[in-house]
Design an enzyme around this catalytic site. Structure first.
Site, short mmCIF file in Angstrom:
data_model
loop_
_atom_site.label_atom_id
_atom_site.label_comp_id
_atom_site.label_asym_id
_atom_site.label_seq_id
_atom_site.Cartn_x
_atom_site.Cartn_y
_atom_site.Cartn_z
N LYS A 161 18.28 -4.54 3.66
CA LYS A 161 17.18 -4.40 2.72
C LYS A 161 15.90 -4.76 3.46
O LYS A 161 15.62 -5.93 3.69
CB LYS A 161 17.37 -5.32 1.51
CG LYS A 161 16.64 -4.85 0.22
CD LYS A 161 15.13 -4.76 0.34
CE LYS A 161 14.47 -6.06 0.01
NZ LYS A 161 12.95 -5.92 0.01
N THR A 218 12.08 -17.89 -1.72
CA THR A 218 13.06 -16.83 -1.93
C THR A 218 14.44 -17.26 -1.46
O THR A 218 15.46 -16.92 -2.07
CB THR A 218 12.63 -15.55 -1.19
OG1 THR A 218 11.34 -15.15 -1.67
CG2 THR A 218 13.62 -14.43 -1.41
N GLU A 237 17.06 -18.15 7.30
CA GLU A 237 16.05 -18.50 8.32
C GLU A 237 14.72 -18.42 7.61
O GLU A 237 14.23 -17.33 7.31
CB GLU A 237 16.14 -17.56 9.52
CG GLU A 237 15.39 -18.07 10.75
CD GLU A 237 13.96 -17.58 10.80
OE1 GLU A 237 13.07 -18.37 10.39
OE2 GLU A 237 13.74 -16.46 11.23
N CYS A 273 7.25 -17.14 12.03
CA CYS A 273 7.87 -18.36 11.51
C CYS A 273 7.91 -19.48 12.54
O CYS A 273 7.90 -20.65 12.17
CB CYS A 273 9.28 -18.06 10.99
SG CYS A 273 10.38 -17.31 12.20
N GLU A 372 2.72 -24.13 5.35
CA GLU A 372 2.76 -23.00 6.28
C GLU A 372 1.67 -22.01 5.88
O GLU A 372 1.68 -21.45 4.78
CB GLU A 372 4.13 -22.31 6.24
CG GLU A 372 4.25 -21.20 7.27
CD GLU A 372 5.61 -20.52 7.24
OE1 GLU A 372 6.05 -20.07 8.31
OE2 GLU A 372 6.22 -20.44 6.16
#
Length: 470
Positions: A161, A218, A237, A273, A372
């Protein structure tokens, strides 16, 4: 019934429409998982000899090499990434990962347990069956291949996805997989929204393992869905707030230090990230580092990502731009000083471009030190002792990556071991090559490794077999 909803794919460089792609509705997800299970049970891929699967994956890598420029252009256009970054880093890395897992497949072995003479006890690994991966938008092709390589190599049927904004390189990858001879239905790409398509995959009882790269928020939803349904294996992750620790002797690295700080901070416009967004500097070299880092950041070329000279492209969309600029404003209100940047740059009408930004003199409770930002923004903080450096490095909820800059082996080992993160590089900014496992701690995720031989374990399960002689 096919959905009538579509994803409008826009180029972050100028906001122009690139494509309209149908959304995969939840009902369609259910059909695809059931069909994938039939494909898996047929054995057309799962029962194929390992070297046959490896050969097909190597053909896929060859086709990706053939279409490398197309793949680079698709990622550059969809994600706003500089074309040079896609050509030189992302696409070659994606191809390498497919080749590496294909070549490593037949190097996997089971184990024989020590038992009595009338027993043979051994273990083997088998694929789950139907598995899924939900991808991020910042490295669309690279992350697809990190997951595709080991998942298909061990014999699963894989559903990808892609992120809402960046599906086109993954769709092209699926077409290349079919051309390479990977049987139809073994790999399928389901574009759609996270709220509908992604959520349906996370809750689907046929999917037995799922890997997600993206936000911590999420990730929690995926865990909840897995717990409420079939307890599928989950690998996450998630976000990061990675420190770069510069000990008192860090200037001995010369230009390599500043180059490393710049790459860590501003690669993919900081939308990464593992971005080294917190620079922790020994007080004795603080001022010189701020000066050199700020001058280097100011010299970076912010421009149209289709231009080979561009180093910093746009951020992904207007929502991200407003969030990043808002974080800078909040930091200044908290007492931070802008050493460079802090403003939006006019480049191409319709795109949102933010100058590489260095913030200093932050109070210890500043929000920007903990949150972040996912943009071209770094903070610089002072420390005096090794213990203080470690404490600052660990003063966030994340634990994905870190860098330590020192030539003193005692400092290097003490700080690297003291930082709570899944990956620590010393004397460089690096995630390592394909032989090195990659995964986070704490709120940066868990569940296995995206690279190295450990990735095979993420996409397969161990079975023990006990044979008793008559």
């Amino acid at each position: 019934m096919p959905t009538t909803d579509t994803l409008v794919i826009r180029n972050p460089a100028d906001g122009a429409e690139l494509a309209r792609i149908p959304v995969t509705a939840a009902s369609e997800v259910a059909w695809h998982t059931a069909d994938a299970l039939e494909v898996h049970r047929s054995g057309v891929w799962s029962s194929a000899p390992p070297r046959a699967r490896a050969a097909a994956l190597l053909r896929l890598a060859d086709l990706m090499q053939r279409d490398a420029e197309t793949l680079a252009r698709l990622d550059s256009e969809d994600a706003g990434k500089p074309i040079t970054e896609c050509r030189e880093n992302d696409v070659p890395g994606a191809i390498e990962s497919i080749r590496w897992f294909a070549e490593a497949l037949d190097k996997q072995y089971g184990r024989v347990s020590t038992t009595s003479s009338d027993v043979l006890a051994f273990t083997e690994r088998e694929p789950f069956g139907v598995v899924a991966a939900i991808l991020p938008w910042n490295y669309p092709l690279a992350m697809a291949c990190w997951k595709l390589g080991p998942a298909l190599a061990v014999g699963n049927a894989l559903i990808l996805k892609p992120a809402d904004a960046t599906p086109r390189s993954t769709l092209h990858l699926a077409a290349l997989a079919e051309e390479a001879g990977i049987p139809p239905g073994v790999l399928r790409v389901l574009p759609g929204t996270g709220a509908e398509t992604g959520a349906a995959l996370a809750a689907d009882p046929i999917v037995e393992a799922i890997s997600f790269t993206g936000s911590t928020t999420t990730g929690r939803k995926i865990l909840t869905a897995a717990a409420a349904t079939n307890l599928k294996r989950v690998s996450l992750e998630l976000g990061g707030k990675s420190p770069q620790v510069l000990m008192a002797d860090a200037l001995a690295f010369g230009d390599h230090l500043i180059d490393g700080l710049i790459e860590a901070a501003f690669l993919t416009a900081g939308q990464n990230c593992t971005a080294g967004s917190r620079i922790l500097v020994h007080e004795s070299i603080h001022d010189e580092i701020v000066d050199r880092l700020s001058r280097a950041a100011a010299e970076l070329t912010v421009g149209d990502p289709s231009d080979a000279a561009t180093q910093i492209g746009p951020v992904i969309d207007a929502v991200a731009a407003d969030r990043i600029l808002g974080a800078i404003d909040t930091a200044v209100a908290d007492g931070a000083r802008i050493a460079t940047g802090g403003v939006e740059v006019p480049v191409v009408q319709g795109g949102r471009y933010i100058a590489p930004t260095v913030l200093t003199e932050l109070p210890a409770n500043a929000e920007v030190l903990r949150t972040e930002i996912f943009g071209p923004v770094v903070t610089v903080q002072r420390f005096g002792t090794r213990d203080e450096a470690i404490a600052l490095a660990n003063a966030v909820d994340y634990g994905l990556a870190a860098s330590v800059w020192t030539k003193d082996i005692d400092d290097a080992l003490a700080v690297a071991r003291g930082i709570r993160a899944g990956l620590v590089s010393v004397g460089t900014y690096s995630e390592g090559d394909m032989t090195v496992p990659f995964g986070g701690w704490r709120q940066s995720g868990f569940g296995g490794a995206e690279k190295s031989l450990q990735a095979f374990a993420q996409w397969s399960r161990e079975k023990a077999i006990w044979v008793q002689s008559a």
